[in-house]
Design an enzyme around this catalytic site. Structure first.
Site, PDB file in Angstrom:
ATOM      1  N   ASP A  78     -32.975   6.661  62.617  1.00 30.63           N
ATOM      2  CA  ASP A  78     -34.094   6.913  62.723  1.00 30.63           C
ATOM      3  C   ASP A  78     -34.737   7.750  61.679  1.00 30.63           C
ATOM      4  O   ASP A  78     -34.195   8.943  61.443  1.00 30.63           O
ATOM      5  CB  ASP A  78     -34.546   7.635  63.988  1.00 30.63           C
TER       6      ASP A  78
ATOM      7  N   ASN B 128     -44.334   9.379  63.384  1.00 31.62           N
ATOM      8  CA  ASN B 128     -43.382   8.404  62.876  1.00 31.62           C
ATOM      9  C   ASN B 128     -43.565   7.891  61.733  1.00 31.62           C
ATOM     10  O   ASN B 128     -42.412   7.825  60.634  1.00 31.62           O
ATOM     11  CB  ASN B 128     -43.282   7.124  63.786  1.00 31.62           C
TER      12      ASN B 128
ATOM     13  N   TYR C 210     -53.424   4.371  62.651  1.00 36.79           N
ATOM     14  CA  TYR C 210     -52.528   3.862  61.794  1.00 36.79           C
ATOM     15  C   TYR C 210     -52.719   3.556  60.419  1.00 36.79           C
ATOM     16  O   TYR C 210     -52.002   4.213  59.500  1.00 36.79           O
ATOM     17  CB  TYR C 210     -52.280   2.318  62.197  1.00 36.79           C
TER      18      TYR C 210
ATOM     19  N   LYS D 287     -51.278   5.359  56.211  1.00 38.92           N
ATOM     20  CA  LYS D 287     -51.019   4.924  54.956  1.00 38.92           C
ATOM     21  C   LYS D 287     -51.750   5.785  53.856  1.00 38.92           C
ATOM     22  O   LYS D 287     -51.322   5.683  52.735  1.00 38.92           O
ATOM     23  CB  LYS D 287     -51.121   3.481  54.990  1.00 38.92           C
TER      24      LYS D 287
ATOM     25  N   ARG E 146     -52.903 -14.945  65.781  1.00 37.39           N
ATOM     26  CA  ARG E 146     -53.286 -15.202  67.159  1.00 37.39           C
ATOM     27  C   ARG E 146     -54.163 -16.250  67.076  1.00 37.39           C
ATOM     28  O   ARG E 146     -53.969 -17.178  68.231  1.00 37.39           O
ATOM     29  CB  ARG E 146     -54.378 -13.982  67.532  1.00 37.39           C
TER      30      ARG E 146
ATOM     31  N   TYR F  90     -64.918 -13.303  66.902  1.00 38.38           N
ATOM     32  CA  TYR F  90     -65.603 -12.151  67.295  1.00 38.38           C
ATOM     33  C   TYR F  90     -66.885 -12.033  66.149  1.00 38.38           C
ATOM     34  O   TYR F  90     -66.800 -11.834  65.063  1.00 38.38           O
ATOM     35  CB  TYR F  90     -65.013 -10.676  67.443  1.00 38.38           C
TER      36      TYR F  90
END
Length: 389
Positions: free
Chosen positions: A76, A120, A184, A188, A244, A258
Site C-alpha cells: 500500500d 488514498n 476524485y 488529481k 456501459r 442522459y
C-alpha cells in the site's frame, strides 16, 4: 536499473507494464494492493473479462511473450514505510504512477468514500515524491496519469496544462485553475500541484499525463492469451460511459443517453494510452521537451450521443438490435458543451492515433459477446436505476 509501475494490476497499469517490459531489458517492478478488485466487488459488480491473479499473469507473460523481467511487490503506497523500502530496494530510474481510486461516482457516494479517495490518492503520490527526495533519487522520471477532468468544462479551448492570466495590463503563464467536478477529480488537481511543487523544490523531472476517458478491451500484448487480459468494468461506478453503452447493447437494453447528450468529452483508446506511457517511460532524458511537462492524453473529443450512435451502428455487425434512448439527466451539466482540447504534445509522443472510436467499439463488442452471461447477470449495475440507490 529498474522501472516502477504502480497500480500495475489495473485496467491501464497492466497492459502498460507488458508493453514497457517488452521494449526494455530493465527490471520492471509491478506494485499494487489489489484495491480496484475490492472496490468493484464492494459495489456489487465484476470485470466482464475474467482476470487472472497476478502470479498467473506474470507466468503467462514469460510463457507467451518471453518476458523474464517482470517482478511483483504487493503493498500500500499510502504506507510511507512500505514506499520508502520500495524505493530504496529498487532505486527506479522511472516511475509510472497509475495507482489511484479512479472513479468519480464512487468518490461521490458518501463522505466516507470521498475521504478515502482523497487520502488514498494524495497520500500515495506524496509518499512517492517525498521518497524520491529523501532517498537521493531526484533524477527519477516521475510519470503520473492524472485526468483531463481537472480542467472542468470551460467554454474556451483547453490548453495542454497552462493558461495565460492577465491583470492590470500584465500577463503571465500560470497553471490551469483546478475546476474539477468530483472529489476524485480534485485529487488529481492536487496531485498536479504537488508534482509541480516537487519539481520546483526537489528538481524531480515530471510528466503530468492528463488521461482522457479511456475505452477498449485489449492491446496487442493482452490479446495474445486470455490469462493476459486486462479488466473491463461496465458498471455505473467504475465503467466509463462507452463501456456501459456497450454492455447495454450486449444485454439487449437501449443505450441510456442522459439529456441531449450533445456535450463532448475527451476520449482515447487503451492502445493509444498505453503507447504514450510506454514511450514516455523509455524516452531518453535528452529527448524530453522539458523537466516538467503536461500532456493531454487524448486523441479527440466525442459527443455522448455520437458515441451511442456509433456503437448502435457497429452493433449490427454482431446481430445486436440496439436503440438509443434519452433519459432525464441526473447531473448538473451543460448538455450541449462543445469541448475543445489541445493535444499537440501528446500526439508528438505517439506519432499518430492507432485506434479510432469506431474500431474501439468493434473490438469491445467483439470481446463482450463472449461474456454476455456475466454482463446480463450484473445488468442492475449499469441501468439508470443504479443512480437512485
Amino acid at each position: 536499473m529498474s522501472i516502477l509501475i504502480t497500480g500495475a494490476d489495473g485496467y491501464l497499469g497492466w497492459p502498460t507494464a507488458l508493453r514497457i517490459a517488452s521494449q526494455t531489458d530493465d527490471r520492471v517492478i509491478l506494485v499494487d494492493n489489489f484495491g480496484r478488485r475490492n472496490w468493484v466487488e464492494e459495489i456489487g459488480s465484476v470485470s466482464a473479462t475474467p482476470i487472472s491473479d497476478i502470479e498467473t499473469r506474470i507466468e503467462a507473460a514469460e510463457e507467451v511473450h518471453g518476458l523474464s523481467n517482470l517482478s511483483f511487490v504487493e503493498g500500500d503506497l499510502t504506507n510511507k514505510d512500505f514506499t520508502d523500502q520500495l524505493l530504496t530496494v529498487h532505486e527506479p530510474h522511472t516511475i509510472v504512477h497509475t495507482a489511484a481510486q479512479p472513479s468519480a461516482p464512487y468518490s461521490q457516494i458518501n463522505g466516507e468514500r470521498a475521504n478515502y479517495t482523497q487520502h488514498n490518492n494524495l497520500q500515495a503520490t506524496r509518499n512517492l515524491l517525498w521518497g524520491l527526495e529523501e532517498h537521493d533519487l531526484t533524477d527519477t522520471h516521475f510519470i503520473e496519469t492524472t485526468t483531463t477532468g481537472v480542467y472542468g468544462a470551460p467554454e474556451f479551448p483547453i490548453p495542454e496544462g497552462g493558461a495565460v492570466m492577465e491583470n492590470q495590463g500584465e500577463r503571465d503563464d500560470v497553471p490551469f485553475p483546478a475546476m474539477a467536478g468530483s472529489w476524485y477529480h480534485l485529487t488529481k488537481s492536487h496531485d498536479a500541484a504537488n508534482m509541480r511543487l516537487a519539481h520546483k523544490q526537489f528538481g524531480i523531472p515530471i510528466s503530468d499525463v492528463r488521461t482522457a476517458i479511456t475505452y477498449g478491451t485489449e492491446t496487442d500484448e493482452t490479446a495474445a492469451d486470455p490469462r493476459l487480459a486486462t479488466r473491463f468494468d461496465f458498471d455505473y461506478y467504475f465503467g466509463v460511459v462507452s463501456h456501459r453503452f456497450c454492455a447495454q447493447a450486449i444485454a439487449g437494453y437501449p443505450m441510456t443517453v442522459y439529456g441531449k447528450g450533445e456535450q463532448r468529452k475527451p476520449f482515447i483508446s487503451l492502445e493509444d494510452a498505453v503507447e504514450g506511457l510506454t514511450r514516455l517511460a523509455l524516452m531518453d532524458p535528452d529527448d524530453r521537451e522539458d523537466d516538467h511537462v503536461v500532456y493531454n492524453q487524448v486523441t479527440r473529443a466525442i459527443s455522448i450521443v455520437e458515441m451511442a450512435n456509433t456503437i448502435a451502428d457497429v452493433s449490427a455487425e454482431f446481430d445486436l438490435d440496439v436503440e438509443v434512448e434519452h433519459f432525464e439527466n441526473p447531473r448538473d451539466e451543460d448538455e450541449t458543451h462543445k469541448m475543445e482540447i489541445e493535444n499537440e504534445r501528446y500526439m508528438n509522443v505517439i506519432g499518430e492515433q492507432r485506434q479510432d472510436f469506431e474500431e474501439g467499439a468493434r473490438d469491445i463488442l467483439g470481446t463482450l459477446v463472449e461474456y454476455d452471461e456475466t454482463i446480463k447477470a450484473h445488468e442492475d449495475r449499469f441501468l439508470p436505476g443504479v443512480l437512485t440507490e
